[in-house]
Motif scaffolding. Sequence first.
Motif, PDB file in Angstrom:
ATOM      1  N   SER A   1       0.827  -1.218   0.000  1.00  0.00           N
ATOM      2  CA  SER A   1       0.000   0.000   0.000  1.00  0.00           C
ATOM      3  C   SER A   1       0.858   1.264   0.000  1.00  0.00           C
ATOM      4  O   SER A   1       0.523   2.248  -0.648  1.00  0.00           O
ATOM      5  CB  SER A   1      -0.946  -0.003   1.197  1.00  0.00           C
ATOM      6  N   LYS A   2       1.982   1.270   0.726  1.00  0.00           N
ATOM      7  CA  LYS A   2       2.801   2.481   0.837  1.00  0.00           C
ATOM      8  C   LYS A   2       3.687   2.711  -0.387  1.00  0.00           C
ATOM      9  O   LYS A   2       4.097   3.838  -0.644  1.00  0.00           O
ATOM     10  CB  LYS A   2       3.660   2.433   2.112  1.00  0.00           C
ATOM     11  N   TYR A   3       3.996   1.651  -1.118  1.00  0.00           N
ATOM     12  CA  TYR A   3       4.894   1.813  -2.263  1.00  0.00           C
ATOM     13  C   TYR A   3       4.293   2.744  -3.323  1.00  0.00           C
ATOM     14  O   TYR A   3       5.010   3.558  -3.909  1.00  0.00           O
ATOM     15  CB  TYR A   3       5.242   0.459  -2.892  1.00  0.00           C
ATOM     16  N   ASP A   4       3.006   2.629  -3.572  1.00  0.00           N
ATOM     17  CA  ASP A   4       2.364   3.468  -4.592  1.00  0.00           C
ATOM     18  C   ASP A   4       2.481   4.946  -4.247  1.00  0.00           C
ATOM     19  O   ASP A   4       2.709   5.789  -5.111  1.00  0.00           O
ATOM     20  CB  ASP A   4       0.891   3.072  -4.771  1.00  0.00           C
ATOM     21  N   LYS A   5       2.313   5.280  -2.951  1.00  0.00           N
ATOM     22  CA  LYS A   5       2.440   6.667  -2.511  1.00  0.00           C
ATOM     23  C   LYS A   5       3.878   7.149  -2.712  1.00  0.00           C
ATOM     24  O   LYS A   5       4.119   8.264  -3.168  1.00  0.00           O
ATOM     25  CB  LYS A   5       2.031   6.801  -1.045  1.00  0.00           C
ATOM     26  N   PHE A   6       4.839   6.289  -2.349  1.00  0.00           N
ATOM     27  CA  PHE A   6       6.252   6.633  -2.537  1.00  0.00           C
ATOM     28  C   PHE A   6       6.535   6.902  -4.016  1.00  0.00           C
ATOM     29  O   PHE A   6       7.190   7.893  -4.361  1.00  0.00           O
ATOM     30  CB  PHE A   6       7.154   5.499  -2.036  1.00  0.00           C
ATOM     31  N   SER A   7       6.033   6.041  -4.874  1.00  0.00           N
ATOM     32  CA  SER A   7       6.254   6.173  -6.308  1.00  0.00           C
ATOM     33  C   SER A   7       5.709   7.507  -6.827  1.00  0.00           C
ATOM     34  O   SER A   7       6.348   8.188  -7.636  1.00  0.00           O
ATOM     35  CB  SER A   7       5.584   5.002  -7.025  1.00  0.00           C
ATOM     36  N   SER A   8       4.558   7.892  -6.325  1.00  0.00           N
ATOM     37  CA  SER A   8       3.944   9.159  -6.716  1.00  0.00           C
ATOM     38  C   SER A   8       4.780  10.349  -6.228  1.00  0.00           C
ATOM     39  O   SER A   8       4.997  11.314  -6.965  1.00  0.00           O
ATOM     40  CB  SER A   8       2.535   9.218  -6.133  1.00  0.00           C
ATOM     41  N   GLU A   9       5.260  10.275  -4.984  1.00  0.00           N
ATOM     42  CA  GLU A   9       6.104  11.343  -4.423  1.00  0.00           C
ATOM     43  C   GLU A   9       7.413  11.455  -5.197  1.00  0.00           C
ATOM     44  O   GLU A   9       7.908  12.555  -5.449  1.00  0.00           O
ATOM     45  CB  GLU A   9       6.416  11.048  -2.945  1.00  0.00           C
ATOM     46  N   LEU A  10       7.965  10.311  -5.573  1.00  0.00           N
ATOM     47  CA  LEU A  10       9.233  10.299  -6.306  1.00  0.00           C
ATOM     48  C   LEU A  10       9.093  10.963  -7.673  1.00  0.00           C
ATOM     49  O   LEU A  10       9.992  11.685  -8.115  1.00  0.00           O
ATOM     50  CB  LEU A  10       9.724   8.858  -6.457  1.00  0.00           C
ATOM     51  N   LYS A  11       7.956  10.749  -8.336  1.00  0.00           N
ATOM     52  CA  LYS A  11       7.713  11.377  -9.648  1.00  0.00           C
ATOM     53  C   LYS A  11       7.732  12.895  -9.526  1.00  0.00           C
ATOM     54  O   LYS A  11       8.292  13.595 -10.379  1.00  0.00           O
ATOM     55  CB  LYS A  11       6.375  10.906 -10.226  1.00  0.00           C
TER      56      LYS A  11
END
Length: 199
Positions: free
Chosen positions: A46-56
Amino acid sequence: MNTKKKILILVLLGVISLITGFIIMFISSFKKDQNEMNDRIEIIISKYDKFSSELKKTNKTRDSIHKEFLDTIYYDTFEKNDTSYKNKLLEYEESITKVSKDNKVLKEYCNNNIYYSSSDANSKCSAFNLAYEQMINSFVDDINKYNSNITKYNLWLDGKGNTSALKLEKYKTKKTYIDFNNDGDYSGKEEVDSNEKKK
């Protein structure tokens, strides 16, 4: 039944009770660990998707900085724009610090060489470790590049014999290169091009 047989039976019952107790404790502990690992898997996914969005978003900021001033510095306007450039680098650094703080759980769950029963969680952890390392190392590279441009600019002033112009200060950061996934390679760290042209 004589006393010896009674004692023997009691001893055997005691040993069996102890063994049974240990087995129950082991199974209970195993189930607890299994439940904890399953909870971790859900959190990682669940947290990886948020991280991926922040990284973009952080990468967009980085691309913007490269296009605006990091890849091409014009000495004639460098002094006038230095404060603005440094403010943008500070915003960039703050966004990286935020990503790092927001993902403490992923940093803990993914960076301990733990193998999860979920291939999805394992692949997300592997991707997180690499992306996090690249994010930090790319930032350090960018700051080194900016500071290298300042060194070259100050030397350029000396070469012109310009004593009235202000020498520029380097951008200061506490961030350093990391090998977050412990593979012996600093992903995101680039070699400085010694043939970089002066603008």
